[in-house]
Structures are given as C-alpha cells and as structure tokens.
Motif scaffolding. Sequence first.
Motif, PDB file in Angstrom:
ATOM      1  N   ARG A 181     147.193  92.761  10.319  1.00  0.00           N
ATOM      2  CA  ARG A 181     147.734  94.122  10.306  1.00  0.00           C
ATOM      3  C   ARG A 181     147.575  94.731   8.914  1.00  0.00           C
ATOM      4  NH1 ARG A 181     153.837  94.562  11.010  1.00  0.00           N
ATOM      5  NH2 ARG A 181     153.613  93.785   8.901  1.00  0.00           N
ATOM      6  N   ARG A 228     157.791  99.327   9.915  1.00  0.00           N
ATOM      7  CA  ARG A 228     157.903  99.740  11.315  1.00  0.00           C
ATOM      8  C   ARG A 228     158.439 101.169  11.424  1.00  0.00           C
ATOM      9  NH1 ARG A 228     158.050  95.312  15.126  1.00  0.00           N
ATOM     10  NH2 ARG A 228     157.374  93.432  14.042  1.00  0.00           N
ATOM     11  N   THR A 229     159.370 101.518  10.561  1.00  0.00           N
ATOM     12  CA  THR A 229     159.890 102.884  10.549  1.00  0.00           C
ATOM     13  C   THR A 229     158.780 103.862  10.185  1.00  0.00           C
ATOM     14  OG1 THR A 229     162.094 102.098   9.952  1.00  0.00           O
ATOM     15  CG2 THR A 229     161.613 104.411   9.503  1.00  0.00           C
ATOM     16  N   GLU A 249     151.714  94.367  16.276  1.00  0.00           N
ATOM     17  CA  GLU A 249     153.177  94.479  16.193  1.00  0.00           C
ATOM     18  C   GLU A 249     153.835  93.667  17.308  1.00  0.00           C
ATOM     19  OE1 GLU A 249     155.168  96.089  13.922  1.00  0.00           O
ATOM     20  OE2 GLU A 249     153.360  96.497  12.795  1.00  0.00           O
ATOM     21  N   LEU A 300     155.511 103.430  10.449  1.00  0.00           N
ATOM     22  CA  LEU A 300     154.511 103.505  11.518  1.00  0.00           C
ATOM     23  C   LEU A 300     155.027 104.334  12.695  1.00  0.00           C
ATOM     24  CD1 LEU A 300     153.028  99.892  11.557  1.00  0.00           C
ATOM     25  CD2 LEU A 300     151.833 102.009  10.987  1.00  0.00           C
ATOM     26  N   GLY A 301     156.303 104.183  13.007  1.00  0.00           N
ATOM     27  CA  GLY A 301     156.885 104.984  14.091  1.00  0.00           C
ATOM     28  C   GLY A 301     156.795 106.468  13.776  1.00  0.00           C
ATOM     29  N   THR A 312     149.419  98.342  17.279  1.00  0.00           N
ATOM     30  CA  THR A 312     150.501  98.170  18.251  1.00  0.00           C
ATOM     31  C   THR A 312     150.450  96.764  18.854  1.00  0.00           C
ATOM     32  OG1 THR A 312     150.491 100.531  18.730  1.00  0.00           O
ATOM     33  CG2 THR A 312     151.526  99.098  20.358  1.00  0.00           C
ATOM     34  N   GLU A 340     159.423  94.730   6.537  1.00  0.00           N
ATOM     35  CA  GLU A 340     158.971  94.976   7.907  1.00  0.00           C
ATOM     36  C   GLU A 340     159.735  96.144   8.524  1.00  0.00           C
ATOM     37  OE1 GLU A 340     156.808  93.793  10.408  1.00  0.00           O
ATOM     38  OE2 GLU A 340     155.730  92.967   8.711  1.00  0.00           O
ATOM     39  N   THR A 341     161.020  96.224   8.245  1.00  0.00           N
ATOM     40  CA  THR A 341     161.819  97.329   8.765  1.00  0.00           C
ATOM     41  C   THR A 341     161.268  98.657   8.248  1.00  0.00           C
ATOM     42  OG1 THR A 341     163.793  95.973   8.963  1.00  0.00           O
ATOM     43  CG2 THR A 341     164.131  98.347   8.805  1.00  0.00           C
ATOM     44  N   ASP A 364     165.894  98.899  12.762  1.00  0.00           N
ATOM     45  CA  ASP A 364     164.612  98.574  13.379  1.00  0.00           C
ATOM     46  C   ASP A 364     164.763  98.171  14.838  1.00  0.00           C
ATOM     47  OD1 ASP A 364     161.777  98.267  13.119  1.00  0.00           O
ATOM     48  OD2 ASP A 364     162.096  96.109  13.273  1.00  0.00           O
ATOM     49  N   THR A 365     165.904  97.627  15.193  1.00  0.00           N
ATOM     50  CA  THR A 365     166.093  97.184  16.560  1.00  0.00           C
ATOM     51  C   THR A 365     166.851  98.205  17.406  1.00  0.00           C
ATOM     52  OG1 THR A 365     168.098  96.004  15.903  1.00  0.00           O
ATOM     53  CG2 THR A 365     166.048  94.741  15.938  1.00  0.00           C
ATOM     54  N   ALA A 420     156.229  90.354  16.869  1.00  0.00           N
ATOM     55  CA  ALA A 420     157.549  90.250  17.501  1.00  0.00           C
ATOM     56  C   ALA A 420     157.659  88.961  18.316  1.00  0.00           C
ATOM     57  CB  ALA A 420     157.813  91.464  18.388  1.00  0.00           C
TER      58      ALA A 420
END
Length: 193
Positions: free
Chosen positions: A50, A102-103, A135, A105-106, A132, A98-99, A182-183, A139
């Motif tokens: 990634r 991911r934020t 990711e 990328l979102g 994706t 990572e949090t 993140d979750t 996970a």
Amino acid sequence: MDLTNPVTLILLAVLIVLFLYAALLYNQLVSIKHAVSKAWANIDVLMRQRHDELPKLVEACRRYMQHEQSTLEQVVRARNAVAEAREQADVKGVGRAETALRTGLGQLFALAENYPELKANESFAHLQSRITGLESGIADRRELYNEAVNINNVRIEQFPDVLVARMFDFPPAELLQFSEADTADVDMRALFS
C-alpha cells in the motif's frame, strides 16, 4: 547416588518428567512467539504494498483535485508516519498512524466523488480498487495478528507456562488497535460538505 534404591529411581523419573514437560512448554512458547512475528510480517507485506501504491494515487488525484491539496498532503504525511512506525516496530504508533491514513483516504475517496473526470480515470479507478483491497487485507491480517498476540499473552500468564515464560523472559506482545474514530460509522454529511 544409589540407582538400585526405588526412592532414588522415582525421584529421578519425576525430575526427568518435569524437565521434559518444561522443555515442551518452552517449545510451545517459542512457537507462539514466532506465530506473532509471522502474523506481523504478513501485515507488514500489505502495508509495504500500500505504501508503494499511495504516491501513485496521490499523483493521479493531484492532476484533477487542484483545490484539495491539504487532503492530499494529509494522506502523504499519514503514509510516511505509518512507514516510520512500521520500521521502528512501534505497534501503537502504527495503530495511530493507520487511523490517520484511513481517515485521509476516506476523505480523499469521498472528495473524488466531486470530480467526475477523476472518477472516470482508469488509473485512479485501478489504484482505488487496489488500495481498497489492500485495506481489506490489512484488516483481515490485523485480526489474525491480534489473535496470535492474544494467544501469546494468555499463555505467558497461565500456570505453569508463566514459570517458563518468566525464566526465559518471554514478553507480552502488543495488540494492533486503531482509534475509536477509525472503527466508528462514517459521517457521510461531514465528508460531502
């Protein structure tokens, strides 16, 4: 030591059994410790892949998203923070980075919805799909890693394993956790406003 004495033979047999049992416990703990390392290595492989794909995605977006530079920079900073924490084997640092990644990328993928030319770009679509997929793989591997960590940590605290673990300094491992943000469910209104 009189080996013809039954008491001596019984004591010797008990000592041999205890030694063999301790060796068995030690070997099991070594196996569990290496399972944790293997699970981390599996996550690391996907993170590296990634890591290599993200600059391509940012470059594809940069051509179309002239007004979204802060989001692109956030993704790049988060990518670098993940790489740095990963190379230092800082599990908590990886979780925090990572949090942030991911934020970012979102937000990037949500903003891409506002750019039809970008969404239609074949390179962007391929990179978005690839990232994706990575990711999802991270996970899945995170779940396996945390299970291996849990098994390790439980075993080194259980009796009689704790005796062998303390004698040979088997440390507990850290879970790979992401922040609650993140979750949590994504606030779509905030992303598209």
